[in-house]
Design an enzyme around this catalytic site. Structure first.
Site, short mmCIF file in Angstrom:
data_model
loop_
_atom_site.label_atom_id
_atom_site.label_comp_id
_atom_site.label_asym_id
_atom_site.label_seq_id
_atom_site.Cartn_x
_atom_site.Cartn_y
_atom_site.Cartn_z
CG HIS A 1 -1.88 -1.05 1.38
ND1 HIS A 1 -1.83 -2.00 2.38
CD2 HIS A 1 -2.97 -1.35 0.64
CE1 HIS A 1 -2.83 -2.83 2.26
NE2 HIS A 1 -3.55 -2.48 1.21
CE LYS B 1 -2.23 -9.24 -3.04
NZ LYS B 1 -3.40 -10.16 -3.08
#
Ligand code: PAF
Length: 289
Positions: free
Chosen positions: A37, A151
């Site tokens: 993140h 991802k």
């Protein structure tokens, strides 16, 4: 960093930035912030003066209630990590703020083609809930750009399709997967693995890597490779949902592909892992995309 929960205070801050002609980036997350993140924030900084990070565990995108209940919620640690990396606003709203008429989604965003197969097959309703919350967040923040990790490869494709088809004037930026030293893709779900599952987890990426090596010629026997890799993961203790080659746009692979992606979803105990590997095809004839 401001830590905000309601839309009115968020809008007041956004208005000040817009009045000053500052570019705004949105990083949507479900929290349990990790280095993956934080790289989205770094990438956001390259394109915008201001970065809003939303933390909201979105109930409508969970296909299983136990998964929603178990999802890690670590807002205090998240706030510290986001402030440390230079986010300007952490927006962590309550359910009622984002779903004023409740959770039955009388109005929702239903992605179709991009949501078929792979995650769409194994997680019914997931992409509807995800696309709906992403459009709500984009509408609330009205950023110039929004960033998503690669991802969730199909999620990124769904978001791009939704933004394109709904004519939202927002750039969608994909950011490469961040991996642990042993290759495991960073994910909030990794914290749910016990010690032996965590030791086994990097095998998923090893198998994707092996598949990418074998699958990197135009006429590689992709179906055989999928079967062999699935069998190896099953022997190792994974419960594999899919292990599939696609072209870079997630269409079925073809000999002319310039790039392919191999994607997998597999369970270790009670934890579902997903990962993928994008690679070039030696001698592929397609236009690089
Ligand atoms: O990838 C996620 O964490 C979520 O699917 C997202 C994009 C924040 C929407 O809830």
């Amino acid at each position: 960093m401001q830590h905000l929960a309601n839309a009115a205070t968020l809008w007041a801050t956004l208005k000040q930035w817009r009045d000053a002609d500052e570019r705004i980036a949105l990083v949507p997350t479900m929290g349990n912030i990790h280095e993956g993140h934080l790289r989205l924030i770094d990438a956001a900084r390259e394109h915008a003066q201001r970065v809003v990070v939303s933390v909201f565990v979105n109930p409508t995108q969970f296909d299983r209630p136990d998964d929603f209940a178990r999802y890690p919620r670590t807002l205090d640690d998240d706030a510290a990590a986001l402030a440390g990396r230079g986010a300007d606003v952490l927006f962590a709203p309550q359910v009622e703020t984002l779903y004023p008429d409740g959770l039955d989604l009388a109005t929702h965003v239903e992605p179709t083609h991009s949501a078929q197969g792979l995650e769409g097959e194994f997680r019914p309703g997931h992409f509807r809930g995800m696309a709906t919350i992403v459009v709500k967040l984009l509408n609330l923040v009205q950023p110039q750009l929004a960033l998503f990790g690669e991802k969730d490869y199909q999620q990124l494709a769904v978001v791009r399709a939704v933004v394109r088809e709904l004519l939202l004037p927002i750039d969608i930026v994909g950011v490469p997967i961040v991996r642990e030293a042993d290759g495991l893709a960073m994910s909030s779900r990794n914290s749910q693995l016990n010690a032996s599952e965590r030791a086994l987890a990097p095998r998923l990426y090893e198998e994707l890597n092996a598949a990418a090596r074998w699958g990197a010629t135009p006429d590689a026997p992709l179906a055989d490779i999928e079967v062999r890799c699935t069998a190896k993961l099953s022997e190792a203790g994974f419960r594999v949902e899919y292990f599939c080659f696609r072209d870079a746009q997630l269409a079925p692979p073809a000999p002319a592909d310039a790039r392919r992606v191999v994607l997998a979803a597999a369970w270790l105990g009670k934890t579902r892992l997903i990962d993928n590997h994008l690679f070039s095809v030696a001698g592929g004839q397609g236009t690089p995309r």
